[in-house]
Scaffold this motif. Structure first.
Motif, short mmCIF file in Angstrom:
data_model
loop_
_atom_site.label_atom_id
_atom_site.label_comp_id
_atom_site.label_asym_id
_atom_site.label_seq_id
_atom_site.Cartn_x
_atom_site.Cartn_y
_atom_site.Cartn_z
N MET A 1 39.25 -1.73 82.27
CA MET A 1 40.59 -1.58 82.84
C MET A 1 41.38 -0.53 82.07
N LYS A 2 42.10 0.31 82.80
CA LYS A 2 42.98 1.31 82.19
C LYS A 2 44.42 0.90 82.45
N ILE A 3 45.17 0.80 81.36
CA ILE A 3 46.57 0.37 81.44
C ILE A 3 47.46 1.49 80.91
N ALA A 4 48.45 1.89 81.71
CA ALA A 4 49.41 2.90 81.27
C ALA A 4 50.75 2.23 81.00
N ILE A 5 51.34 2.58 79.86
CA ILE A 5 52.68 2.10 79.52
C ILE A 5 53.58 3.33 79.42
N ILE A 6 54.62 3.35 80.23
CA ILE A 6 55.52 4.51 80.23
C ILE A 6 56.74 4.18 79.39
N GLY A 7 56.85 4.86 78.25
CA GLY A 7 57.95 4.64 77.32
C GLY A 7 57.49 4.03 76.02
N ALA A 8 57.75 4.75 74.90
CA ALA A 8 57.35 4.26 73.57
C ALA A 8 58.55 3.74 72.81
N GLY A 9 59.39 2.96 73.54
CA GLY A 9 60.51 2.29 72.88
C GLY A 9 60.11 0.88 72.48
N ALA A 10 61.11 0.03 72.23
CA ALA A 10 60.84 -1.33 71.76
C ALA A 10 59.98 -2.12 72.75
N GLU A 26 41.26 0.51 78.16
CA GLU A 26 42.02 1.65 77.61
C GLU A 26 43.50 1.40 77.83
N VAL A 27 44.27 1.45 76.75
CA VAL A 27 45.73 1.33 76.84
C VAL A 27 46.35 2.64 76.34
N ALA A 28 47.13 3.28 77.20
CA ALA A 28 47.75 4.56 76.83
C ALA A 28 49.26 4.45 77.01
N VAL A 29 50.00 4.85 75.97
CA VAL A 29 51.47 4.87 76.01
C VAL A 29 51.91 6.32 76.17
N PHE A 30 52.77 6.56 77.13
CA PHE A 30 53.27 7.91 77.39
C PHE A 30 54.77 7.96 77.10
N GLU A 31 55.15 8.87 76.22
CA GLU A 31 56.54 8.99 75.78
C GLU A 31 57.05 10.41 76.07
N LYS A 32 58.22 10.50 76.72
CA LYS A 32 58.72 11.83 77.12
C LYS A 32 59.26 12.64 75.95
N THR A 33 59.68 11.97 74.84
CA THR A 33 60.17 12.69 73.66
C THR A 33 59.02 12.87 72.66
N GLY A 34 59.37 13.30 71.47
CA GLY A 34 58.34 13.51 70.44
C GLY A 34 58.25 12.38 69.44
N LYS A 35 58.98 11.27 69.68
CA LYS A 35 58.99 10.17 68.71
C LYS A 35 58.91 8.82 69.41
N ALA A 36 58.36 7.84 68.71
CA ALA A 36 58.30 6.46 69.22
C ALA A 36 59.34 5.60 68.49
N LEU A 37 59.77 4.53 69.16
CA LEU A 37 60.64 3.50 68.57
C LEU A 37 61.90 4.06 67.91
N GLN A 38 62.51 5.03 68.56
CA GLN A 38 63.70 5.68 67.98
C GLN A 38 64.89 4.74 67.85
N LYS A 39 65.13 3.91 68.87
CA LYS A 39 66.28 2.98 68.81
C LYS A 39 66.06 1.92 67.74
N VAL A 40 64.80 1.51 67.57
CA VAL A 40 64.49 0.52 66.53
C VAL A 40 64.86 1.09 65.17
N LYS A 41 64.56 2.35 64.97
CA LYS A 41 64.85 3.00 63.68
C LYS A 41 66.35 3.08 63.42
N ALA A 42 67.12 3.42 64.47
CA ALA A 42 68.55 3.65 64.30
C ALA A 42 69.38 2.38 64.30
N SER A 43 68.87 1.31 64.91
CA SER A 43 69.71 0.13 65.15
C SER A 43 70.13 -0.57 63.85
#
Length: 403
Positions: A1-10, A26-43
């Protein structure tokens, strides 16, 4: 099974962290910016307010201006207690502060990021950056084809959309094209701007407990307030902005607030207090003797606004000056013109209509195999760890049902 996750946020990363690796999966995360979990870092000022220490689901869900019915079900399946347990099983302990907010004992958001990331890597999750989705196509085989802005295409069996909240409705077009409806987005959790108002000269002054009311409405909130160089902030203001997000957007962020600096003190309470003060401390100067435990600079500001001169004693205070003081302490009016949102902690009111989602699975009621998680849904909470708890709950539920 191939699973796509759109968005590398929380929500997206937590879903990925909860899909155990299996041979041939296969699990693939697709993020439109260049960083993951940005809000987690800033919160939480870089500490990450992971959740809130509620044990009662109804009480917890009351802190979400939108999405309570869905949350009563999703929080039942993955409540704060399970969040705490999930992190502790991975050697990340959380602590509870006096107001119920929960943080990692390290007081560093990177601790949370590293924990989720390590679990994703253990699950052999692949993460791709700068991948903006333009279209999701439903294939005759029952699979999905995700079309990206860089012209690449990814085919998969299941999709979790956890792309966060978009500020403009047109940014949801690729989701609407799948048959889903979107509640128009407006900002939530923002501070109030008071351009050129003299109160801004008190920047840095905070009051532990005040009551805020939006003039002309029944909207009222309590909590700490912080005066800033642009206006007012702090939990009381942020909670008020969340509760009244749509109403304030309709007013184009031009409205008045009424501040009770003494929180729940009523006119009768204050009248009795002032009589007592005049009787027992009548020889004290009003400017110098602040009987309400307000910050010194704020007290001096209020006294000046009332036109009380520096040599006036409590025993000499005129009836008109006492009336003015009562008004400023209990019903201080401020004109708000504009808002400030912090990009990293931006929260959206609006998103995917909740009646189109099964709260037990987070699966679309319209498209089998399509799941949603996080802020993209029309769910948002007040400040205090509530938005992250929704991200963890919805991400975990989506992952469990994909498994």
């Amino acid at each position: 099974m191939k699973i796509a996750i759109i968005g590398a946020g929380a929500a997206g990363c937590f879903a990925a962290a909860n899909i155990p690796y299996k041979e041939g999966q296969e699990v693939a995360v697709f993020e439109k910016t260049g960083k993951a979990l940005q809000k987690v870092k800033a919160s939480g000022g870089g500490r990450c307010n992971v959740t809130h220490a509620h044990t009662d689901i109804t009480e917890m869900s009351a802190h979400y201006p939108r999405g309570r019915q869905l949350l009563k079900k999703s929080l039942h399946r993955f409540p704060p207690a399970k969040t705490i347990e999930w992190f502790e099983q991975r050697e990340v302990k959380l602590k509870t502060e006096d107001d119920g907010r929960m943080f990692p004992i390290t007081d560093v958001s990177q601790t949370i990021i590293d924990c989720i990331w390590q679990e994703m890597m253990r699950n052999k999750v692949q993460v791709f950056y700068h991948k903006a989705v333009e279209k999701i196509e439903l294939l005759s085989t029952g699979k999905f084809a995700i079309h990206f802005a860089d012209s690449s295409i990814y085919e998969c069996d299941r999709v979790i959309i956890a792309a966060g909240g978009f500020p403009k409705k047109e940014q949801y077009k690729w989701i609407e094209n799948l048959g889903h409806t979107v509640q128009s987005p407006v900002p939530s959790l923002f501070t109030f701007n008071m351009p050129r108002h003299p109160v801004t000269e008190l920047m840095g002054v905070s009051v532990p407990e005040v009551t805020i009311k939006i003039a002309g409405t029944k909207i009222m909130q309590q909590g700490p307030l912080l005066i800033t160089h642009w206006g007012m902030s702090g939990p009381a203001i942020l909670k008020t902005s969340a509760i009244s997000a749509r109403e304030l957007a309709d007013r184009n962020y031009d409205f008045k607030i009424i501040v009770n600096w003494l929180n729940e003190t009523s006119d009768n309470d204050l009248k009795e207090m002032l009589l007592e003060i005049r009787k027992e401390q009548g020889k004290q100067l009003v400017h110098n003797k602040n009987p309400f435990n307000l910050p010194k600079r704020l007290w001096e500001y209020i006294v000046q606004q009332c036109g009380i001169k520096e040599d006036v004693k409590w025993g000499e205070l005129s009836a008109s000056a006492q009336n003015k003081l009562t008004e400023h302490l209990l019903r201080d009016i401020y004109h708000v013109k504009g808002k400030t949102t912090f990009k990293e902690e931006f929260v959206t009111c609006g998103g995917i209509t909740l009646s189109e989602i099964d709260p037990q699975t987070m699966q679309s009621r319209k498209v089998p195999g399509l799941f949603f998680a996080g802020e993209l849904l029309d769910v948002d909470g007040v400040t205090g760890g509530y938005n992250f708890q929704h991200a963890w709950s919805s991400g975990w539920i989506a992952a469990q049902n994909i498994i």
